[in-house]
Design a protein around this motif. Structure first.
Motif, PDB file in Angstrom:
ATOM      1  N   ALA A  82      -0.138  27.129  43.450  1.00 49.87           N
ATOM      2  CA  ALA A  82       0.338  28.510  42.971  1.00 49.87           C
ATOM      3  C   ALA A  82       0.197  29.517  44.331  1.00 49.87           C
ATOM      4  N   LEU A  83      -1.036  29.476  44.887  1.00 47.80           N
ATOM      5  CA  LEU A  83      -1.361  30.421  46.062  1.00 47.80           C
ATOM      6  C   LEU A  83      -0.284  30.057  47.088  1.00 47.80           C
ATOM      7  N   SER A  84      -0.226  28.708  47.235  1.00 52.35           N
ATOM      8  CA  SER A  84       0.904  28.220  48.331  1.00 52.35           C
ATOM      9  C   SER A  84       2.185  28.899  48.246  1.00 52.35           C
ATOM     10  N   LYS A  85       2.684  28.762  47.055  1.00 50.46           N
ATOM     11  CA  LYS A  85       4.018  29.221  46.723  1.00 50.46           C
ATOM     12  C   LYS A  85       4.061  30.658  46.701  1.00 50.46           C
ATOM     13  N   ALA A  86       2.850  31.396  46.529  1.00 54.23           N
ATOM     14  CA  ALA A  86       2.866  32.781  46.554  1.00 54.23           C
ATOM     15  C   ALA A  86       2.950  33.278  48.094  1.00 54.23           C
ATOM     16  N   VAL A  87       2.381  32.735  48.806  1.00 55.35           N
ATOM     17  CA  VAL A  87       2.256  32.825  50.152  1.00 55.35           C
ATOM     18  C   VAL A  87       3.802  32.414  50.968  1.00 55.35           C
ATOM     19  N   THR A  88       4.282  31.582  50.600  1.00 56.13           N
ATOM     20  CA  THR A  88       5.606  31.058  50.872  1.00 56.13           C
ATOM     21  C   THR A  88       6.685  32.154  50.464  1.00 56.13           C
ATOM     22  N   ALA A  89       6.571  32.578  49.236  1.00 53.11           N
ATOM     23  CA  ALA A  89       7.498  33.670  48.821  1.00 53.11           C
ATOM     24  C   ALA A  89       7.321  34.930  49.559  1.00 53.11           C
ATOM     25  N   ALA A  90       6.016  35.500  49.994  1.00 57.31           N
ATOM     26  CA  ALA A  90       5.750  36.757  50.571  1.00 57.31           C
ATOM     27  C   ALA A  90       6.385  36.481  51.914  1.00 57.31           C
ATOM     28  N   SER A  91       6.222  35.235  52.722  1.00 59.81           N
ATOM     29  CA  SER A  91       6.649  35.040  54.032  1.00 59.81           C
ATOM     30  C   SER A  91       8.141  35.207  53.975  1.00 59.81           C
ATOM     31  N   THR A  92       8.787  34.535  52.899  1.00 60.70           N
ATOM     32  CA  THR A  92      10.332  34.569  53.017  1.00 60.70           C
ATOM     33  C   THR A  92      10.764  35.857  52.679  1.00 60.70           C
ATOM     34  N   LYS A  93      10.211  36.771  52.022  1.00 57.77           N
ATOM     35  CA  LYS A  93      10.677  38.259  51.806  1.00 57.77           C
ATOM     36  C   LYS A  93      10.366  39.159  53.143  1.00 57.77           C
ATOM     37  N   GLU A  94       9.314  38.686  53.689  1.00 57.13           N
ATOM     38  CA  GLU A  94       9.076  39.507  54.863  1.00 57.13           C
ATOM     39  C   GLU A  94      10.079  39.189  56.234  1.00 57.13           C
ATOM     40  N   LEU A  95      10.435  37.787  56.001  1.00 54.90           N
ATOM     41  CA  LEU A  95      11.477  37.507  57.037  1.00 54.90           C
ATOM     42  C   LEU A  95      13.035  37.997  56.704  1.00 54.90           C
ATOM     43  N   ALA A  96      13.149  38.001  55.390  1.00 56.14           N
ATOM     44  CA  ALA A  96      14.496  38.766  55.070  1.00 56.14           C
ATOM     45  C   ALA A  96      14.273  40.270  55.355  1.00 56.14           C
ATOM     46  N   LYS A  97      13.228  40.943  55.327  1.00 56.85           N
ATOM     47  CA  LYS A  97      13.123  42.347  55.534  1.00 56.85           C
ATOM     48  C   LYS A  97      13.167  42.519  57.209  1.00 56.85           C
ATOM     49  N   ARG A  98      12.619  41.475  57.894  1.00 56.54           N
ATOM     50  CA  ARG A  98      12.732  41.592  59.327  1.00 56.54           C
ATOM     51  C   ARG A  98      14.403  41.354  59.590  1.00 56.54           C
ATOM     52  N   GLY A  99      14.905  40.551  59.179  1.00 56.74           N
ATOM     53  CA  GLY A  99      16.308  40.246  59.589  1.00 56.74           C
ATOM     54  C   GLY A  99      17.264  41.314  59.152  1.00 56.74           C
ATOM     55  N   GLN A 100      16.657  42.180  58.031  1.00 58.97           N
ATOM     56  CA  GLN A 100      17.638  43.318  57.662  1.00 58.97           C
ATOM     57  C   GLN A 100      17.459  44.451  58.665  1.00 58.97           C
ATOM     58  N   ILE A 101      16.150  44.541  58.985  1.00 64.80           N
ATOM     59  CA  ILE A 101      15.543  45.694  59.969  1.00 64.80           C
ATOM     60  C   ILE A 101      16.415  45.372  61.335  1.00 64.80           C
ATOM     61  N   LYS A 102      16.484  44.058  61.876  1.00 74.16           N
ATOM     62  CA  LYS A 102      16.990  43.818  63.013  1.00 74.16           C
ATOM     63  C   LYS A 102      18.717  43.997  62.975  1.00 74.16           C
ATOM     64  N   GLU A 103      19.166  43.811  61.964  1.00 74.55           N
ATOM     65  CA  GLU A 103      20.682  43.981  61.637  1.00 74.55           C
ATOM     66  C   GLU A 103      21.177  45.588  61.629  1.00 74.55           C
ATOM     67  N   GLY A 152      22.993  44.432  74.586  1.00 76.60           N
ATOM     68  CA  GLY A 152      23.133  45.881  74.352  1.00 76.60           C
ATOM     69  C   GLY A 152      22.388  46.485  75.510  1.00 76.60           C
ATOM     70  N   VAL A 153      21.724  47.799  75.443  1.00 75.66           N
ATOM     71  CA  VAL A 153      21.079  48.463  76.418  1.00 75.66           C
ATOM     72  C   VAL A 153      19.681  48.701  76.052  1.00 75.66           C
ATOM     73  N   GLY A 154      19.130  48.097  75.044  1.00 72.29           N
ATOM     74  CA  GLY A 154      17.895  48.071  74.768  1.00 72.29           C
ATOM     75  C   GLY A 154      17.414  49.053  73.705  1.00 72.29           C
ATOM     76  N   LEU A 155      18.260  49.617  73.072  1.00 71.71           N
ATOM     77  CA  LEU A 155      18.156  50.738  71.989  1.00 71.71           C
ATOM     78  C   LEU A 155      17.750  49.994  70.609  1.00 71.71           C
ATOM     79  N   ALA A 156      18.424  48.916  70.606  1.00 70.61           N
ATOM     80  CA  ALA A 156      18.179  48.100  68.915  1.00 70.61           C
ATOM     81  C   ALA A 156      16.977  47.609  69.248  1.00 70.61           C
ATOM     82  N   ASN A 157      16.210  47.162  70.350  1.00 65.12           N
ATOM     83  CA  ASN A 157      14.804  46.631  70.155  1.00 65.12           C
ATOM     84  C   ASN A 157      13.907  47.859  69.933  1.00 65.12           C
ATOM     85  N   THR A 158      14.045  48.905  70.471  1.00 62.04           N
ATOM     86  CA  THR A 158      13.112  50.022  70.316  1.00 62.04           C
ATOM     87  C   THR A 158      13.168  50.562  68.961  1.00 62.04           C
TER      88      THR A 158
END
Length: 105
Positions: A13-34, A87-93
């Motif tokens: 159960a803990l392993s599944k919760a950690v995996t779900a949290a990691s998946t949500k964080e990766l999705a959030k990072r992808g949205q932020i990058k976009e 780009g010109v580096g603005l997106a990274n910042t």
């Protein structure tokens, strides 16, 4: 063996919760990058529109209302391609600051 199975269930159960949290964080990072890349493309588009305001083209192949209408589409496409190519580096910042605001590193 029953002791092992009683321990394995909470671990699974803990392993599944950690995996779900990691998946949500990766999705959030992808949205932020976009979002950061869209911001940079928008900024570059406005900058390029200003840059091309003074450029005049010859009459047989340019000028008129058609050119004015499509010039904004051209600059928008150029800005997207520049951003896609690094780009010109603005997106990274912007991305780094958005991650800080979200509590992600």
């Amino acid at each position: 063996m029953s002791a092992l199975s009683s321990i394995a269930a909470p671990i699974d159960a803990l392993s599944k919760a950690v995996t779900a949290a990691s998946t949500k964080e990766l999705a959030k990072r992808g949205q932020i990058k976009e979002t950061a890349q869209k911001f940079e493309a928008s900024f570059l588009s406005v900058m390029m529109q200003t840059m091309f305001e003074g450029v005049k083209t010859s009459e047989p192949f340019g000028g008129g209302q058609g050119e004015e209408m499509f010039k904004s589409l051209l600059t928008e496409s150029m800005a997207k391609e520049v951003t896609k190519a690094g780009g010109v580096g603005l997106a990274n910042t912007v991305q780094r600051e958005m991650l800080k605001l979200q509590g992600l590193k």
